[in-house]
Design an enzyme around this catalytic site. Structure first.
Site, mmCIF file in Angstrom:
data_model
loop_
_atom_site.group_PDB
_atom_site.id
_atom_site.type_symbol
_atom_site.label_atom_id
_atom_site.label_comp_id
_atom_site.label_asym_id
_atom_site.label_seq_id
_atom_site.Cartn_x
_atom_site.Cartn_y
_atom_site.Cartn_z
ATOM 1 N N PRO A 1 -1.997 3.475 -0.697
ATOM 2 C CA PRO A 1 -1.853 4.930 -0.581
ATOM 3 C C PRO A 1 -2.642 5.595 -1.695
ATOM 4 O O PRO A 1 -2.471 5.262 -2.868
ATOM 5 C CB PRO A 1 -0.343 5.143 -0.760
ATOM 6 C CG PRO A 1 0.132 3.951 -1.520
ATOM 7 C CD PRO A 1 -0.764 2.817 -1.136
ATOM 8 N N MET A 2 -3.514 6.537 -1.333
ATOM 9 C CA MET A 2 -4.362 7.201 -2.333
ATOM 10 C C MET A 2 -4.369 8.696 -2.060
ATOM 11 O O MET A 2 -4.774 9.142 -0.978
ATOM 12 C CB MET A 2 -5.782 6.625 -2.286
ATOM 13 C CG MET A 2 -5.865 5.185 -2.766
ATOM 14 S SD MET A 2 -7.526 4.450 -2.622
ATOM 15 C CE MET A 2 -7.552 4.044 -0.861
ATOM 16 N N MET A 3 -3.913 9.455 -3.057
ATOM 17 C CA MET A 3 -3.828 10.900 -2.916
ATOM 18 C C MET A 3 -5.196 11.502 -2.610
ATOM 19 O O MET A 3 -6.202 11.123 -3.231
ATOM 20 C CB MET A 3 -3.275 11.530 -4.192
ATOM 21 C CG MET A 3 -1.815 11.184 -4.459
ATOM 22 S SD MET A 3 -0.693 11.873 -3.220
ATOM 23 C CE MET A 3 -0.826 13.619 -3.598
ATOM 24 N N GLN B 1 4.477 6.623 2.448
ATOM 25 C CA GLN B 1 4.897 6.572 1.047
ATOM 26 C C GLN B 1 5.565 7.887 0.658
ATOM 27 O O GLN B 1 5.004 8.968 0.873
ATOM 28 C CB GLN B 1 3.731 6.302 0.096
ATOM 29 C CG GLN B 1 4.265 6.094 -1.332
ATOM 30 C CD GLN B 1 3.200 5.834 -2.371
ATOM 31 O OE1 GLN B 1 2.394 6.703 -2.657
ATOM 32 N NE2 GLN B 1 3.206 4.638 -2.947
ATOM 33 N N CYS C 1 2.779 6.178 -9.616
ATOM 34 C CA CYS C 1 1.759 7.197 -9.845
ATOM 35 C C CYS C 1 1.962 7.871 -11.195
ATOM 36 O O CYS C 1 3.061 8.348 -11.496
ATOM 37 C CB CYS C 1 1.804 8.231 -8.730
ATOM 38 S SG CYS C 1 0.535 9.512 -8.906
ATOM 39 N N LYS D 1 6.531 0.609 -4.563
ATOM 40 C CA LYS D 1 5.268 0.331 -5.251
ATOM 41 C C LYS D 1 5.417 0.798 -6.695
ATOM 42 O O LYS D 1 5.766 1.956 -6.950
ATOM 43 C CB LYS D 1 4.093 1.045 -4.589
ATOM 44 C CG LYS D 1 2.734 0.691 -5.192
ATOM 45 C CD LYS D 1 1.598 1.275 -4.357
ATOM 46 C CE LYS D 1 0.245 0.784 -4.883
ATOM 47 N NZ LYS D 1 -0.129 1.416 -6.167
ATOM 48 N N ASN E 1 -1.625 -5.312 -6.548
ATOM 49 C CA ASN E 1 -2.597 -4.223 -6.446
ATOM 50 C C ASN E 1 -3.238 -4.046 -7.817
ATOM 51 O O ASN E 1 -2.654 -4.381 -8.834
ATOM 52 C CB ASN E 1 -1.850 -2.947 -6.012
ATOM 53 C CG ASN E 1 -2.691 -1.685 -6.072
ATOM 54 O OD1 ASN E 1 -2.269 -0.679 -6.623
ATOM 55 N ND2 ASN E 1 -3.876 -1.713 -5.513
ATOM 56 N N GLY E 2 -4.474 -3.520 -7.816
ATOM 57 C CA GLY E 2 -5.127 -3.175 -9.070
ATOM 58 C C GLY E 2 -6.388 -3.971 -9.347
ATOM 59 O O GLY E 2 -6.317 -5.192 -9.547
ATOM 60 N N GLY E 3 -7.534 -3.298 -9.334
ATOM 61 C CA GLY E 3 -8.788 -3.909 -9.750
ATOM 62 C C GLY E 3 -9.351 -4.954 -8.817
ATOM 63 O O GLY E 3 -10.274 -5.690 -9.203
#
Length: 335
Positions: A17-19, A70, A100, A139, A211-213
């Protein structure tokens, strides 16, 4: 199918999920590229669902399944009410944002700052599960500010497992709520994948995703040797073509090569419907500019979408013109 995958700890790849990015048009595009990856909405605040335009906030194309909603919030009663409302929309999962770090999220007392309140998060999850037959997941980060990740993540996970969470997706960085911007929080705090692996080892029967990178599909597949799920964020958005190999490499499906003519036609049809409802072409094409990264013709593809889609009266033909600029033999050779 998705519910069974969570219960069985089957391997799952999702798009994070990305704003301002993973809206319904982005998700529709991604679904043309992969039939199996789990897609997420942008974070939607529970209060907005209760009082706002529910169709605008929660509506999506049925083609997007499996798709997860989400939620942002920290009040169990309001989150439960938002979940009740969302139940009519048929999502495959409800996810609570505990990761977030943005200022606007902190001002609402939710997001990553909830890492400091595992008991409250557990009450939120319990309240959400009490009113829903959908999987409820969380998350989170591995910690915030001066927290020790070994302790902070364990305390949160223990509380959530007791509350019955169906999965825990972990962004393998701390979040610094003071001194770093949200953008910096995606890059500056060091990644600690091993901390997430240890969490999985401690909870072998709980679905744990990471998640991440994670920059490409090779790295994603490698992560699945350690955890149950892997979540791609910016890599999937800025180079969406990598999603075309997900069904084969992650889910073991025998799938044909991507039919790019069909993808183009689907996006044109989607655009036509959006324009007919009063929308603008740029709402759709802004998500497509990174589709053919590194392919001959990609620069012209981006140029057409970036300049022509914003013109008054721009229609689906702009998408056709952009696709016509691509040398698809490059993609065939890569496959």
């Amino acid at each position: 199918m998705y519910r069974d995958a969570l219960k069985n700890n089957d391997k799952i790849l999702s798009v994070a999920p990305m704003m301002d990015w993973t809206d319904r048009h982005c998700r529709f595009l991604h679904r043309q590229l992969t039939g199996r990856a789990l897609l997420y909405t942008e974070m939607v605040v529970a209060e907005a669902i209760i009082h706002g335009d529910r169709e605008r906030l929660l509506g999506y194309d049925p083609a997007e399944h499996p798709v997860a909603l989400q939620l942002g919030g920290s009040e169990p009663e309001k989150l439960a009410e938002a979940v009740r409302i969302a139940g009519d929309f048929g999502y495959d999962e409800i996810n609570l944002n505990v990761g977030c770090p943005s200022d606007r999220v902190q001002s609402g007392a939710f997001g990553a700052c909830l890492m400091r309140e595992p008991d409250l998060v557990a009450r939120c999850v319990a309240a959400m599960k009490a009113v829903s037959d959908m999987p409820v997941t969380v998350k989170c980060r591995i910690g915030v500010d001066e927290q020790a990740p070994e302790i902070a993540l364990s305390e949160l996970a223990n509380a959530l497992v007791d509350a019955g969470t169906d999965a825990l997706w972990v962004h393998a960085r701390k979040a610094w709520l003071e001194g770093l911007s949200p953008k910096q929080n995606r890059d500056v705090p060091p990644l600690d994948y091993d901390r997430v692996y240890r969490l999985k080892q401690h909870y072998p029967n709980v679905f744990i995703g990471i998640n991440g990178g994670i920059a490409d599909l090779n790295q994603a597949v490698d992560q699945l040797n350690h955890v149950d799920g892997v979540m791609l964020g910016r890599a999937a958005y800025h180079n969406a073509s990598l999603l075309t190999d997900v069904d084969r490499r992650v889910y073991g499906m025998d799938v044909p090569e991507t039919d790019w003519d069909a993808v183009c036609a689907a996006m044109m049809t989607h655009a036509e419907a959006h324009l007919a409802s009063g929308g603008r072409l740029i709402h759709i094409t802004r998500h497509m500019v990174g589709l053919f990264l590194g392919v001959r013709g990609a620069r012209r593809f981006r140029q057409i979408l970036s300049t022509e889609a914003v013109r008054p009266g721009a229609g689906p033909e702009v998408i056709a013109a952009a696709f016509a600029a691509i040398d698809f033999s490059d993609l065939t050779a890569a496959a």
